[in-house]
Design an enzyme around this catalytic site. Structure first.
Site, short mmCIF file in Angstrom:
data_model
loop_
_atom_site.label_atom_id
_atom_site.label_comp_id
_atom_site.label_asym_id
_atom_site.label_seq_id
_atom_site.Cartn_x
_atom_site.Cartn_y
_atom_site.Cartn_z
N GLU A 205 0.77 -1.20 -0.17
CA GLU A 205 -0.39 -0.21 -0.13
C GLU A 205 1.20 1.28 -0.06
O GLU A 205 1.99 1.18 0.59
CB GLU A 205 -1.13 0.33 1.33
CG GLU A 205 -2.51 -0.03 1.22
CD GLU A 205 -3.13 -0.44 3.03
OE1 GLU A 205 -3.74 -1.22 3.36
OE2 GLU A 205 -2.34 0.20 3.41
N ARG A 297 -16.94 -6.92 15.07
CA ARG A 297 -16.24 -7.01 16.20
C ARG A 297 -16.72 -5.95 17.23
O ARG A 297 -16.71 -5.19 17.22
CB ARG A 297 -15.05 -8.41 16.86
CG ARG A 297 -14.54 -7.42 16.41
CD ARG A 297 -12.90 -7.93 17.63
NE ARG A 297 -12.07 -7.18 17.13
CZ ARG A 297 -11.81 -5.83 17.23
NH1 ARG A 297 -11.89 -5.59 17.85
NH2 ARG A 297 -10.49 -5.95 16.53
P1 ADP Z 1 -3.31 -4.16 11.84
O1 ADP Z 1 -4.75 -4.80 12.12
O2 ADP Z 1 -2.73 -5.02 12.58
O3 ADP Z 1 -4.20 -3.42 13.12
P2 ADP Z 1 -4.69 -1.68 10.28
O4 ADP Z 1 -4.73 -2.52 8.78
O5 ADP Z 1 -5.64 -1.52 10.92
O6 ADP Z 1 -3.59 -3.37 11.06
O7 ADP Z 1 -3.47 -0.30 10.45
C1 ADP Z 1 -3.16 -0.42 11.78
C2 ADP Z 1 -2.24 1.57 11.90
O8 ADP Z 1 -1.54 0.68 11.16
C3 ADP Z 1 -3.37 2.32 12.21
O9 ADP Z 1 -3.93 2.76 12.57
C4 ADP Z 1 -2.46 3.34 10.94
O10 ADP Z 1 -2.06 3.71 12.33
C5 ADP Z 1 -1.26 2.71 10.30
N1 ADP Z 1 -1.40 2.69 8.86
C6 ADP Z 1 -2.39 1.23 8.24
N2 ADP Z 1 -2.15 1.44 6.93
C7 ADP Z 1 -1.67 2.74 6.90
C8 ADP Z 1 -1.41 3.78 5.55
N3 ADP Z 1 -1.01 2.80 4.43
N4 ADP Z 1 -0.36 4.31 6.14
C9 ADP Z 1 -0.28 4.54 6.89
N5 ADP Z 1 -0.88 4.65 8.23
C10 ADP Z 1 -1.18 3.48 8.16
#
Ligand code: ADP
Length: 499
Positions: A205, A297
């Site tokens: 990404e 959830r």
């Molecule tokens: P997980 O399921 O491991 O918690 P997430 O996809 O929800 O992973 O992402 C967790 C955190 O990582 C987000 O809240 C954000 O802070 C950071 N993050 C995720 N994707 C991106 C991105 N493309 N760019 C910047 N930060 C990101």
């Protein structure tokens, strides 16, 4: 046609504060409750609070809280109608949801298919393509070949983020700033994903610089009605994991809120969602928002939504599971006031937030107007090494953001913990910080504004005040003694810092 079945007896397949949270609502609804526990949790308050309790086995989760078949067998033996999985453990396990249903029990959550679709970040992105949902630029499928992956990364443009498709809890995520680091970081991401999730699929990404994490609470019933209950701002994170949340967000305009809310409802519709769920977005500094993932959830931070909407989300979950239609319509909902939650983790903020274990020699949480404490621990209890180190959640409510924050600072000062390090001092630091107060902060808060030294100097300041206070009290006592009057020593508000 959805079957309607009243829940009379509920088993809560979880521990700690969330087990208690669910039991409380069940009690208000006249539902009998069954707690489960591991040998390490024998004396935990969630066990005492339930009508019945069953021991699942030794402390490690794999031998207790994750034993699906045993949990289901207990339900059948005890005449339980439904299982609430809380968060973590089995809450996002499609196999468990399926098994529960096959055993003739109600799973308080969405369908196994919705869990499956949204549990995988790639399939979640693919599921929403029919709707006009903004996604972070990136690959649409898993990438295995390093050379191809590198090509894709160049197309997307650095910095990029390599993510585990099965990821969760911030694991399996790697930021790559420069092309020359790509191979090494990809290898690391894959091996981390294999060891954490048994699935090495990763995707790429665009890495959004200094984004905010803003998520929408949604509720859907089994009749196709879906609503959202506004947003939660969860940008204060460490290790990509949340520590402070608030609702509403300090930055959303009414227009953006409405658009994001609609988007969240569409994401839920894309997987025929029912139950409580959360649609997560990252938002850049121009308020462009991108769908990140959906959590199928109840979230840890659900109380801030409850505070500003007046809706009991657990009650809604149980009603939905019974096959009832939503008790609310979108137009019934408004945001009232402001709520903040801090997670009280047994972690040392001066040592890279390393989890801490030990005995809670002192544990006195806060109370008073606008303060809600959802916790699972009591004074004298051991904090075991086996589970998530969160002791509880401190939530404050105010008529506006300022009042909610002031109440939180007061509540943190009143909170007394001895025996383990906690994130309370860190949260106090954040809530006093100009960046947080002004609303001008991102997921990089810790990186940009925090250092253990700053916390130490804050503590030092507090110590100096405490010393001055003691000197003043002694002087007053001296004066009082000589004048014959009685002095009552006040409790220092800095006590919670002295361990
Ligand atoms: P997980 O399921 O491991 O918690 P997430 O996809 O929800 O992973 O992402 C967790 C955190 O990582 C987000 O809240 C954000 O802070 C950071 N993050 C995720 N994707 C991106 C991105 N493309 N760019 C910047 N930060 C990101």
């Amino acid at each position: 046609m959805t079957n309607q079945k009243q829940i009379r007896k509920l088993l809560i397949a979880n521990r700690g504060e969330i087990a208690i949270r669910v039991i409380r609502t069940a009690q208000e609804m006249g539902i009998r409750t069954v707690a489960v526990y591991s040998e390490a949790d024998r004396t935990a308050p969630h066990v005492r609070l339930a009508d019945e309790a069953v021991c699942l086995g030794p402390a490690p989760s794999a031998e207790s809280y994750l034993k699906m078949d045993d949990i289901i067998a207990h339900c059948l033996r005890l005449g339980v109608d439904a299982i609430h999985p809380g968060y973590g453990f089995l809450s996002e396990n499609a196999t468990f949801a399926r098994k529960v249903k096959e055993a003739g029990l109600i799973f308080v959550g969405p369908s196994a298919t919705a869990i499956e679709v949204m549990g995988d970040k790639i399939s979640a992105k693919n599921a929403v393509t029919a709707y006009d949902i903004p996604l972070v630029p990136g690959t649409k499928e898993a990438v295995e070949d390093v050379a191809i992956a590198k090509e894709k990364a160049a197309e997307i443009g650095y910095p990029i983020l390599i993510k585990a498709s099965a990821g969760g809890g911030g694991k399996g995520m790697r930021i790559v700033e420069r092309e020359e680091d790509f191979e090494e970081q990809m290898e690391r991401a894959v091996s981390e994903a294999v060891s954490a999730f048994g699935n090495g699929a990763v995707f790429i990404e665009k890495y959004i610089q200094s984004p905010r994490h803003i998520e929408f609470q949604i509720l859907g019933d089994q009749h196709g009605n879906i609503i959202h209950l506004f947003e939660r701002e969860c940008s204060v994170q460490r290790r990509h994991q949340k520590v402070i949340e608030e609702a509403p967000s300090a930055i959303l305009t009414e227009e953006v809120r409405e658009a994001m809310g609609k988007c969240a409802v569409d994401v839920a519709r894309a997987c025929d969602y029912f139950g409580a769920g959360t649609v997560e977005f990252i938002v850049d500094n121009e308020l462009n928002y991108y769908f990140l993932e959906m959590n199928t959830r109840l979230q840890v931070e659900h109380p801030v939504t409850e505070e500003i909407t007046g809706v009991d989300l657990v009650k809604e979950q149980l009603r939905i599971a019974e096959g009832k239609t939503l008790s609310l319509k979108q137009e019934d909902l408004t945001i009232k006031g402001h709520a903040v939650e801090v997670r009280v983790y047994a972690e040392d903020p001066t040592n890279n937030f390393l989890p801490d274990i030990g005995t809670l020699k002192k544990y006195q949480s806060a109370g008073g107007p606008g303060v809600r404490m959802d916790d699972g621990y009591e004074e004298g209890m051991e904090v075991p090494i086996y589970y998530d180190p969160m002791l509880g959640k401190l939530i404050t409510y105010g008529n506006d953001r300022e009042q909610a924050i002031q109440r939180m600072l007061r509540a943190i000062n009143n909170f007394q913990v001895q025996g383990v390090e906690t994130t309370l001092s860190f949260c106090h630091f954040v809530l006093e910080h100009e960046a947080f107060r002004s609303g001008n902060f991102s997921t990089k808060f810790v990186e940009e504004h925090f250092s253990p030294e700053l916390l130490a100097s804050q503590d030092k300041g507090a110590e100096q005040i405490a010393v001055a206070l003691v000197a003043k009290l002694m002087q007053e006592a001296e004066t009082a003694k000589s004048s014959g009057a009685k002095t009552v020593a006040k409790t220092s508000k800095w006590k919670n810092r002295i361990r």
